[in-house]
Design an enzyme around this catalytic site. Sequence first.
Site, PDB file in Angstrom:
ATOM      1  N   LYS A 214      -4.108 -16.253  -0.593  1.00 57.60           N
ATOM      2  CA  LYS A 214      -4.941 -15.116  -0.998  1.00 57.60           C
ATOM      3  C   LYS A 214      -5.834 -14.595   0.128  1.00 57.60           C
ATOM      4  O   LYS A 214      -6.177 -13.418   0.157  1.00 57.60           O
ATOM      5  CB  LYS A 214      -5.778 -15.492  -2.219  1.00 57.60           C
ATOM      6  CG  LYS A 214      -4.941 -15.569  -3.486  1.00 57.60           C
ATOM      7  CD  LYS A 214      -5.803 -15.519  -4.731  1.00 57.60           C
ATOM      8  CE  LYS A 214      -4.939 -15.327  -5.963  1.00 57.60           C
ATOM      9  NZ  LYS A 214      -4.232 -16.585  -6.336  1.00 57.60           N
TER      10      LYS A 214
ATOM     11  N   GLU B 228     -12.304  -8.826  -8.843  1.00 52.83           N
ATOM     12  CA  GLU B 228     -12.170  -9.455 -10.153  1.00 52.83           C
ATOM     13  C   GLU B 228     -11.552 -10.814  -9.902  1.00 52.83           C
ATOM     14  O   GLU B 228     -10.849 -11.008  -8.919  1.00 52.83           O
ATOM     15  CB  GLU B 228     -11.252  -8.627 -11.041  1.00 52.83           C
ATOM     16  CG  GLU B 228      -9.746  -8.852 -10.815  1.00 52.83           C
ATOM     17  CD  GLU B 228      -9.231  -8.421  -9.445  1.00 52.83           C
ATOM     18  OE1 GLU B 228      -9.862  -7.534  -8.842  1.00 52.83           O
ATOM     19  OE2 GLU B 228      -8.221  -8.981  -8.980  1.00 52.83           O
TER      20      GLU B 228
ATOM     21  N   SER C  11       2.499 -21.735  -2.001  1.00 56.87           N
ATOM     22  CA  SER C  11       1.427 -20.730  -1.936  1.00 56.87           C
ATOM     23  C   SER C  11       0.024 -21.303  -1.826  1.00 56.87           C
ATOM     24  O   SER C  11      -0.874 -20.636  -1.323  1.00 56.87           O
ATOM     25  CB  SER C  11       1.518 -19.805  -3.151  1.00 56.87           C
ATOM     26  OG  SER C  11       1.511 -20.560  -4.353  1.00 56.87           O
TER      27      SER C  11
HETATM   28  C1  PLP Z   1      -3.242 -16.643  -7.287  1.00 58.96           C
HETATM   29  C2  PLP Z   1      -2.200 -17.597  -6.893  1.00 58.96           C
HETATM   30  C3  PLP Z   1      -0.846 -17.365  -7.162  1.00 58.96           C
HETATM   31  C4  PLP Z   1      -0.337 -16.189  -7.958  1.00 58.96           C
HETATM   32  O1  PLP Z   1      -0.586 -14.949  -7.410  1.00 58.96           O
HETATM   33  P1  PLP Z   1       0.552 -14.052  -6.734  1.00 58.96           P
HETATM   34  O2  PLP Z   1      -0.107 -12.765  -6.512  1.00 58.96           O
HETATM   35  O3  PLP Z   1       1.698 -13.985  -7.687  1.00 58.96           O
HETATM   36  O4  PLP Z   1       0.939 -14.735  -5.468  1.00 58.96           O
HETATM   37  C5  PLP Z   1       0.091 -18.285  -6.706  1.00 58.96           C
HETATM   38  N1  PLP Z   1      -0.286 -19.388  -6.033  1.00 58.96           N
HETATM   39  C6  PLP Z   1      -1.579 -19.656  -5.755  1.00 58.96           C
HETATM   40  C7  PLP Z   1      -1.913 -20.897  -5.020  1.00 58.96           C
HETATM   41  C8  PLP Z   1      -2.580 -18.770  -6.172  1.00 58.96           C
HETATM   42  O5  PLP Z   1      -3.861 -19.052  -5.903  1.00 58.96           O
END
Ligand code: PLP
Length: 410
Positions: free
Chosen positions: A99, A121, A391
């Site tokens: 993010k 948000e 992610s």
């Molecule tokens: C917020 C988040 C997501 C989901 O958000 P996307 O916009 O679909 O990437 C996925 N993995 C993590 C670790 C997150 O914090």
Amino acid sequence: MIEDRQRVSLKTLPDERGYYGEFGGRYVPETLFGPLLELEEAYGALRDDAAFQAELGALLREYVGRPTPLTEARRLSDACGGARIWLKREDLAHTGAHKINNALGQALIARAMGKTRLIAETGAGQHGVATATVAALLGMECVVYMGCDDMARQAPNVLRMRLLGADVHAVDAGSRTLKDAINEALRDWATNVRHSHYLLGSALGPHPYPMIVRDLQSVIGREARSQCLAQMGRLPDTLIACVGGGSNAIGLFHPFLDDDTVEMIGVEAGGEGIEGGRHAARFGDPQRGRLGVLHGVRTYVLQDDEGQIALTHSVSAGLDYASVGPEHAHLRALERARYTYATDEDALEAFQALCRHEGILPALESSHAVAEAMRLSTERPSDEILLVNLSGRGDKDLDTVTACIEGGAL
Ligand SMILES: *Cc1c(COP(=O)(O)O)cnc(C)c1O
């Protein structure tokens, strides 16, 4: 040959009105039209501005810690027994997830537009923390809207945001969760647009947001593509990423869109299974996931029979949202990417497997992608390569995972 029409790259989307095929657009009240056009124009100039890109690149290296590594999951692959699994390590980026790539880029755009205040948000608090972090870094004001119920559930992230200097506003309206926080953030933006930027957290919302967020997250796929060539000597066979709003997935996929041999799989939150409706699988539930408009964009939205936004559920807060980014809807319609889901139980199993086999605690969101990779590995030959976007890291999910272990789900 002359008759061959040149194929147009999917990378050129969206069109000038902000559409990806029949998805996308800008469904907003008049008060927000001007601010969105101003943002689109500013971004159009900055995108090709060498000084802007140089500053973003330097901060991604020196502050975020990019490039993030590409790691072969050797023991996990051996345990699955088939195709090899590799991990793109967004869990190692500053603040522990992808993010920050988007938050940093948008904060620099905002500053270049002369704005001094960031509005965000947040649901689980992860995007709020990323925004508060870059606000501190750049010396900007930061206000974060968060539903009351989410604030209670995610108390440590509220503390983090406040320590970083952000003003966290409790939203007591509606279901007191993310959907209501977004409405408040939009209201604030419409009122204070002269000096404020609305820093949207996923590849969602009205044009130009899905495009800006995708461009900023595409650093993931650009790095991964060249790391694959350097470390594997070729491109991977399959990309796998979890899909909440869709930003980490589109960030990985986008730089590979013209590579026809590369298969792409997005993994939604299957929650407790599709049947009972307790999930966030917008594509995975043909009954409830239908074309609609939510928060300014035309895309797939989970709805009840009356067209009201359905309540969603996932063990991972980051995937728990009723709609999905418009570019994913288009890639799915074209069959360039396909979408599946992993249940809470699948994700918890994958979480544990990655801990035990690789010494990596993944975020529960990312664990959905790991679950699909583990499943596919058993079906595919050992000379195939599956690349998973990891992610985020799982430290934030320890309470949830512990509760599931104690509850007997593991
Ligand atoms: C917020 C988040 C997501 C989901 O958000 P996307 O916009 O679909 O990437 C996925 N993995 C993590 C670790 C997150 O914090």
